[in-house]
Design a protein around this motif. Structure first.
Motif, PDB file in Angstrom:
ATOM      1  N   GLU A  25     -32.236   3.562  43.858  1.00  0.00           N
ATOM      2  CA  GLU A  25     -33.438   2.949  43.300  1.00  0.00           C
ATOM      3  C   GLU A  25     -33.095   2.450  41.889  1.00  0.00           C
ATOM      4  OE1 GLU A  25     -36.419   1.033  42.674  1.00  0.00           O
ATOM      5  OE2 GLU A  25     -36.367   2.038  44.632  1.00  0.00           O
ATOM      6  N   PRO A  26     -32.657   1.197  41.752  1.00  0.00           N
ATOM      7  CA  PRO A  26     -32.171   0.696  40.458  1.00  0.00           C
ATOM      8  C   PRO A  26     -33.179   0.807  39.327  1.00  0.00           C
ATOM      9  CG  PRO A  26     -31.574  -0.797  42.228  1.00  0.00           C
ATOM     10  CD  PRO A  26     -32.523   0.202  42.819  1.00  0.00           C
ATOM     11  N   THR A  27     -34.477   0.672  39.623  1.00  0.00           N
ATOM     12  CA  THR A  27     -35.475   0.667  38.556  1.00  0.00           C
ATOM     13  C   THR A  27     -35.955   2.064  38.176  1.00  0.00           C
ATOM     14  OG1 THR A  27     -37.244   0.343  40.177  1.00  0.00           O
ATOM     15  CG2 THR A  27     -36.296  -1.636  39.175  1.00  0.00           C
ATOM     16  N   ALA A  28     -35.423   3.100  38.827  1.00  0.00           N
ATOM     17  CA  ALA A  28     -35.862   4.466  38.524  1.00  0.00           C
ATOM     18  C   ALA A  28     -35.415   4.860  37.126  1.00  0.00           C
ATOM     19  CB  ALA A  28     -35.287   5.441  39.549  1.00  0.00           C
ATOM     20  N   PRO A  29     -36.230   5.632  36.406  1.00  0.00           N
ATOM     21  CA  PRO A  29     -35.814   6.104  35.077  1.00  0.00           C
ATOM     22  C   PRO A  29     -34.515   6.925  35.178  1.00  0.00           C
ATOM     23  CG  PRO A  29     -38.154   6.488  35.447  1.00  0.00           C
ATOM     24  CD  PRO A  29     -37.587   6.092  36.765  1.00  0.00           C
ATOM     25  N   PHE A  30     -33.823   7.009  34.070  1.00  0.00           N
ATOM     26  CA  PHE A  30     -32.578   7.771  34.029  1.00  0.00           C
ATOM     27  C   PHE A  30     -32.412   8.374  32.640  1.00  0.00           C
ATOM     28  CE2 PHE A  30     -31.463   3.803  32.130  1.00  0.00           C
ATOM     29  CZ  PHE A  30     -30.433   4.071  31.239  1.00  0.00           C
ATOM     30  N   THR A  31     -31.472   9.293  32.526  1.00  0.00           N
ATOM     31  CA  THR A  31     -31.196   9.916  31.230  1.00  0.00           C
ATOM     32  C   THR A  31     -29.824   9.488  30.739  1.00  0.00           C
ATOM     33  OG1 THR A  31     -30.148  11.897  32.143  1.00  0.00           O
ATOM     34  CG2 THR A  31     -32.565  11.923  31.887  1.00  0.00           C
ATOM     35  N   ALA A  32     -29.629   9.641  29.446  1.00  0.00           N
ATOM     36  CA  ALA A  32     -28.332   9.299  28.858  1.00  0.00           C
ATOM     37  C   ALA A  32     -27.232  10.164  29.457  1.00  0.00           C
ATOM     38  CB  ALA A  32     -28.390   9.476  27.341  1.00  0.00           C
ATOM     39  N   ARG A  33     -27.553  11.418  29.721  1.00  0.00           N
ATOM     40  CA  ARG A  33     -26.535  12.325  30.284  1.00  0.00           C
ATOM     41  C   ARG A  33     -26.129  11.877  31.689  1.00  0.00           C
ATOM     42  NH1 ARG A  33     -28.922  16.611  29.111  1.00  0.00           N
ATOM     43  NH2 ARG A  33     -27.848  16.943  27.134  1.00  0.00           N
ATOM     44  N   GLN A  34     -27.080  11.407  32.482  1.00  0.00           N
ATOM     45  CA  GLN A  34     -26.753  10.918  33.816  1.00  0.00           C
ATOM     46  C   GLN A  34     -25.821   9.701  33.741  1.00  0.00           C
ATOM     47  OE1 GLN A  34     -30.735  10.221  35.242  1.00  0.00           O
ATOM     48  NE2 GLN A  34     -30.855  12.192  36.322  1.00  0.00           N
ATOM     49  N   ALA A  35     -26.105   8.806  32.806  1.00  0.00           N
ATOM     50  CA  ALA A  35     -25.263   7.620  32.658  1.00  0.00           C
ATOM     51  C   ALA A  35     -23.849   8.007  32.247  1.00  0.00           C
ATOM     52  CB  ALA A  35     -25.878   6.670  31.633  1.00  0.00           C
ATOM     53  N   TRP A  36     -23.748   8.967  31.339  1.00  0.00           N
ATOM     54  CA  TRP A  36     -22.425   9.384  30.879  1.00  0.00           C
ATOM     55  C   TRP A  36     -21.646  10.066  31.997  1.00  0.00           C
ATOM     56  CZ3 TRP A  36     -20.186  14.286  29.308  1.00  0.00           C
ATOM     57  CH2 TRP A  36     -18.947  14.140  28.691  1.00  0.00           C
ATOM     58  N   GLN A  37     -22.312  10.909  32.759  1.00  0.00           N
ATOM     59  CA  GLN A  37     -21.634  11.583  33.865  1.00  0.00           C
ATOM     60  C   GLN A  37     -21.107  10.563  34.876  1.00  0.00           C
ATOM     61  OE1 GLN A  37     -20.781  14.681  34.323  1.00  0.00           O
ATOM     62  NE2 GLN A  37     -21.774  15.542  32.514  1.00  0.00           N
ATOM     63  N   ALA A  38     -21.841   9.478  35.076  1.00  0.00           N
ATOM     64  CA  ALA A  38     -21.425   8.470  36.049  1.00  0.00           C
ATOM     65  C   ALA A  38     -20.282   7.599  35.545  1.00  0.00           C
ATOM     66  CB  ALA A  38     -22.616   7.594  36.419  1.00  0.00           C
ATOM     67  N   LEU A  39     -20.187   7.416  34.232  1.00  0.00           N
ATOM     68  CA  LEU A  39     -19.235   6.431  33.684  1.00  0.00           C
ATOM     69  C   LEU A  39     -18.214   7.015  32.720  1.00  0.00           C
ATOM     70  CD1 LEU A  39     -21.865   3.617  33.012  1.00  0.00           C
ATOM     71  CD2 LEU A  39     -20.176   3.655  34.846  1.00  0.00           C
ATOM     72  N   LYS A  40     -18.163   8.341  32.580  1.00  0.00           N
ATOM     73  CA  LYS A  40     -17.311   8.925  31.543  1.00  0.00           C
ATOM     74  C   LYS A  40     -15.825   8.739  31.804  1.00  0.00           C
ATOM     75  CE  LYS A  40     -17.488  13.631  33.471  1.00  0.00           C
ATOM     76  NZ  LYS A  40     -17.902  15.022  33.179  1.00  0.00           N
ATOM     77  N   GLY A  41     -15.451   8.238  32.971  1.00  0.00           N
ATOM     78  CA  GLY A  41     -14.039   7.955  33.215  1.00  0.00           C
ATOM     79  C   GLY A  41     -13.563   6.661  32.578  1.00  0.00           C
ATOM     80  N   ARG A  42     -14.505   5.830  32.116  1.00  0.00           N
ATOM     81  CA  ARG A  42     -14.133   4.548  31.514  1.00  0.00           C
ATOM     82  C   ARG A  42     -13.524   4.778  30.131  1.00  0.00           C
ATOM     83  NH1 ARG A  42     -16.830   0.555  34.589  1.00  0.00           N
ATOM     84  NH2 ARG A  42     -17.240   1.564  36.600  1.00  0.00           N
ATOM     85  N   LYS A  43     -12.678   3.847  29.722  1.00  0.00           N
ATOM     86  CA  LYS A  43     -12.004   3.992  28.429  1.00  0.00           C
ATOM     87  C   LYS A  43     -12.998   4.066  27.278  1.00  0.00           C
ATOM     88  CE  LYS A  43      -7.659   1.696  29.675  1.00  0.00           C
ATOM     89  NZ  LYS A  43      -6.760   0.561  29.378  1.00  0.00           N
ATOM     90  N   TRP A  44     -14.093   3.328  27.384  1.00  0.00           N
ATOM     91  CA  TRP A  44     -15.038   3.261  26.270  1.00  0.00           C
ATOM     92  C   TRP A  44     -15.978   4.453  26.229  1.00  0.00           C
ATOM     93  CZ3 TRP A  44     -20.052   3.453  27.821  1.00  0.00           C
ATOM     94  CH2 TRP A  44     -20.342   3.043  29.118  1.00  0.00           C
ATOM     95  N   ALA A  45     -16.023   5.251  27.298  1.00  0.00           N
ATOM     96  CA  ALA A  45     -16.987   6.356  27.385  1.00  0.00           C
ATOM     97  C   ALA A  45     -16.281   7.700  27.244  1.00  0.00           C
ATOM     98  CB  ALA A  45     -17.757   6.281  28.709  1.00  0.00           C
ATOM     99  N   GLY A  46     -15.551   7.859  26.164  1.00  0.00           N
ATOM    100  CA  GLY A  46     -14.824   9.106  25.955  1.00  0.00           C
ATOM    101  C   GLY A  46     -15.728  10.276  25.619  1.00  0.00           C
ATOM    102  N   GLU A  47     -16.795  10.020  24.870  1.00  0.00           N
ATOM    103  CA  GLU A  47     -17.709  11.076  24.453  1.00  0.00           C
ATOM    104  C   GLU A  47     -19.148  10.625  24.679  1.00  0.00           C
ATOM    105  OE1 GLU A  47     -16.895  11.974  20.419  1.00  0.00           O
ATOM    106  OE2 GLU A  47     -14.855  12.684  20.793  1.00  0.00           O
ATOM    107  N   MET A  48     -20.042  11.616  24.637  1.00  0.00           N
ATOM    108  CA  MET A  48     -21.449  11.302  24.827  1.00  0.00           C
ATOM    109  C   MET A  48     -21.956  10.354  23.747  1.00  0.00           C
ATOM    110  SD  MET A  48     -23.963  11.804  26.826  1.00  0.00           S
ATOM    111  CE  MET A  48     -25.632  11.186  26.744  1.00  0.00           C
ATOM    112  N   ASP A  49     -21.423  10.464  22.539  1.00  0.00           N
ATOM    113  CA  ASP A  49     -21.846   9.576  21.455  1.00  0.00           C
ATOM    114  C   ASP A  49     -21.541   8.121  21.796  1.00  0.00           C
ATOM    115  OD1 ASP A  49     -22.761  11.689  20.015  1.00  0.00           O
ATOM    116  OD2 ASP A  49     -21.033  11.814  18.660  1.00  0.00           O
TER     117      ASP A  49
END
Length: 774
Positions: free
Chosen positions: A697-721
């Motif tokens: 459901e693309p329009t469903a609300p999300f949290t910053a932590r969920q986004a980080w967990q999904a993308l933390k393998g990317r070079k730019w997403a090393g930390e939650m900050d």
């Protein structure tokens, strides 16, 4: 003598204010206060009286309502305290989540000081934000109306009336585009100008920023007094604000109407958009760039098309490599006389960007193969003579050395004459020759200069790696400083001298360097920040750029290049080397009269685009050289068609000028990539959007932590900050909106909830994406 506290108590009683049973809380005389909201107590020194209205009334307003002055808040006589600044108000500036960034403190006599969150009396390096940012962003996200005023006192007075307003710290003239970005999504921004010249100038600055951002706004002035606080004190409302004298409303957006479906905010009307209060987001997709205009290449077009189809690469890659090959083959033995005082070299600097595994090297090799084959043949043909000559030079040098040694002895006899004869022979033989070279691979600039000197001041460099750029930036030496002198001089054909300690100097009376780079975008991403001198000294302005999209084709049975096409191209390149490169004299091409007239029309029309307000003003340094680059392309294609040509024809000039939109669009895209804050920073934002679209459901609300967990393998997403910063920027672009967290019960334990966001309804199918045009 009454002390200050007694004086204030008496004034409060005289004003009819009631106190609670403690005597420390009173009804505030500066606003309609039903319950005691004014705290009255001693200051930290035991003598000063501190007044604090919990409804937000500034201390100076409370004192004025009591008929007192700020000096009356002290036990000492007034005359002794005239020069001591008195703190009268504090204005906290917080980030989007309500975290304190810095505080502006107002003193009397009227002055302001700024303090970091830790109390440091400086906010150097601290992020600047609009006042009351959380409330402003919430109102903007809801599609409401926000007022922009000049000072914090005005903002607080409007807040007391239930109106969302903001300002910048530092006073008039300090509003920036970074402040403006927080207002995206609002139905309208009402800019209230103070009734004086600085106030009107400040309002104009804010309005200009809003205009650039495409945000709906109006500029008004108080109906009474100098500022909005005076306006409110006079009992006037929103309807009484007067149109600004110096600036009309945004002409692109109609003024708001008063209709029943408007939401009212204490007399200020706001409108909801058709998407539930969401404003149109700023597109993040890479804007489609024009395809390479192969049809304007003349005979070269067939070779480009066939190789692009065979390799399954964008034709841009083959075209750029072929143009660099042609430029190299001219060897600096042609130039163009545009007019009497304007000559152009045929040296082309070309950069095409392609991701890894996009067959950059095969595309480059396809174009350069004939040149490399010719070079091999030249080397083998010249080797016997060069080796023989080198040997003769070494023998003669040895003979001269022996003769000089004997001449310096006791019995010189005929040694002096022998030494002189050897010296004259060496002069006749000349310098030890180099094997002929047409191309050089990635090397240091010193090595490139040495090879150029051995080839009469000319060479071509075709590469699919970014070594040259790294070398120019000082990565491998030169104390980390850029050294681009050779690249700058060789583009124009200027002389160049190689001076090295302990080594023989070499001077080239003219220089010629052709560059063809097909490299990954990362080589140029953010290059202005890493090497700002590249832009400042004009190096980046000397290149033609291509940023093609990758092709969708990736099949085993791609069509081979017809042998006749490859043979025709190789034959033309060989003719260029034989009839142009091998010449010792430099011949001049002219523009035939019709071509000159056509180019003159283009030149004059193009000039306006570089000026302030023109679409190329931001790349004016590149645009200043672009017309000369088009002349070079036209000359290279002319010589490719006919090595003996003496003029550029009307048809050729028209074809090259038709290529201008391609080069302009791609240059703007690459300069955006090279900029510190440009296209190179959008990758993380696109990654988040792609993740949001991939959810069930693309329009469903999300949290910053969920986004980080999904993308933390990317070079730019090393930390939650890192994720927090990206989400803040994505919010600024209007694709997500921060959802204020619910109040936590007092004493609640556990981890603080991760920031939550709503998602723009266009996340599924964006009308903006569908409607974008090149």
């Amino acid at each position: 003598m009454l002390n200050a506290l007694d004086r204030v108590h008496d004034a409060l009683a005289a004003a009819g204010s009631r106190s609670d049973h403690t005597g420390r809380s009173w009804q505030c005389p500066a606003h309609d206060d039903n319950a005691p909201s004014l705290s009255v107590g001693r200051g930290t020194k035991g003598a000063d009286v501190v007044l604090h209205c919990h409804a937000g009334c500034p201390t100076e307003d409370v004192v004025a309502a009591l008929g007192l002055t700020l000096a009356d808040l002290y036990d000492e006589p007034r005359e002794k305290r005239n020069d001591r600044p008195v703190k009268v108000a504090e204005y906290p500036y917080c980030d989007e989540n309500g975290v304190l960034l810095y505080t502006v403190v107002r003193y009397a006599p009227k002055t302001f000081r700024q303090y970091a969150a830790d109390g440091t009396p400086s906010i150097k390096g601290v992020r600047r934000v609009p006042y009351r940012l959380p409330q402003v962003r919430a109102e903007a996200a809801a599609g409401g109306t926000v007022l922009v005023v000049e000072g914090e006192k005005d903002v607080d007075n409007l807040a007391a009336a239930g109106v969302v307003a903001t300002c910048n710290s530092g006073g008039a003239g300090k509003w920036t585009d970074d402040h403006t970005r927080h207002l995206r999504g609002a139905d309208e921004i009402v800019v209230v100008a103070d009734r004086d010249e600085p106030g009107r100038a400040h309002a104009a600055q804010v309005a200009d920023s809003l205009q650039r951002a495409g945000i709906r706004y109006r500029v008004v002035e108080p109906g009474a007094g100098k500022d909005i606080s005076d306006h409110l004190a006079a009992g006037l409302g929103f309807a009484d604000l007067a149109p600004a004298e110096s600036r009309p409303a945004n002409p692109r957006i109609p003024a708001p109407s008063q209709s029943a479906d408007h939401q009212s905010h204490s007399g200020i009307s706001g409108m909801q958009s058709d998407d539930g209060g969401w404003d149109e987001p700023i597109p993040l997709e890479a804007r489609p760039l024009p395809a390479f205009p192969v049809e304007h290449l003349g005979p070269l077009g067939e070779f480009v098309t066939a190789n692009a189809a065979s390799l399954q690469v964008p034709p841009d890659l083959v075209a750029f490599a072929a143009l660099a090959t042609i430029s190299t083959a001219t060897g600096g033995r042609r130039r163009v006389r545009v007019k009497a005082d304007w000559h152009e070299s045929l040296a082309l600097y070309l950069v095409a960007l392609a991701d890894s595994s996009e067959k950059k090297t095969p595309a480059l090799n396809a174009a350069a193969a004939p040149l490399r084959e010719i070079e091999d043949g030249l080397i083998e043909a010249a080797r016997p003579h060069i080796e023989s000559l080198a040997q003769e030079i070494r023998i003669t040098q040895g003979q001269m050395a022996k003769a000089e040694q004997k001449a310096a002895g006791d019995k010189p006899e005929n040694a002096l004459a022998d030494a002189e004869a050897a010296r004259e022979k060496l002069l006749q033989l000349g310098d030890e020759p180099e094997l002929p070279r047409l191309l050089i691979r990635d090397a240091t600039l010193e090595a490139i200069a040495k090879v150029m000197a051995g080839q009469g001041g000319r060479i071509g460099l075709l590469a699919s790696e970014g070594g040259l750029i790294k070398v120019a930036g000082g990565l491998y030496g030169n104390n980390g400083k850029a050294n681009t002198d050779l690249l700058l001089e060789a583009y124009t054909g200027s002389p160049y001298t190689i001076d090295r300690t302990g080594r023989t100097s070499a001077r080239m009376s003219s220089t010629f360097l052709a560059l063809g780079l097909i490299v990954q975008p990362g080589v140029f991403a953010g290059i202005e920040k890493k090497n700002p001198e590249f832009r400042e000294n004009g190096l980046l302005g000397r290149f033609l750029y291509g940023k093609p999209a990758a092709t969708d084709e990736d099949t085993f049975d791609s069509p081979p290049v017809p042998p006749a096409v490859s043979d025709a191209y190789a034959k033309r390149i060989r003719a260029l080397v034989e009839r142009v490169w091998n010449r010792s004299e430099i011949l001049t091409l002219d523009l035939d009269p019709d071509a000159r007239a056509l180019f003159g029309e283009f030149y004059n029309g193009f000039a306006k685009r570089r000026k302030p307000g023109g679409d190329l003003h931001e790349v004016a340094d590149w645009a200043g050289k672009f017309r000369g680059q088009l002349i070079r392309v036209a000359a290279c294609l002319t010589i490719y068609d006919n090595p003996e040509a003496t003029a550029i024809s009307l048809d050729r000039m028209a074809a090259v000028l038709a290529m201008a939109p391609y080069f302009i669009a791609h240059a703007k895209a690459v300069f955006d990539l090279m900029g510190a804050d440009g296209e190179g920073r959008r990758g993380p934002l696109r990654d988040v959007l792609a993740w949001l679209r991939s959810r069930p459901e693309p329009t469903a609300p999300f949290t910053a932590r969920q986004a980080w967990q999904a993308l933390k393998g990317r070079k730019w997403a090393g930390e939650m900050d890192d994720m927090t910063a990206v989400l803040a920027e994505l919010e600024d672009h209007g694709w997500i909106a921060f959802t204020p967290p619910p109040d936590r019960p007092a004493g609640a334990r556990g981890r603080k909830p991760s920031p939550a966001f709503d998602v723009h309804p266009w996340i599924r199918t964006s009308p903006t994406r569908q409607q974008e045009t090149p």
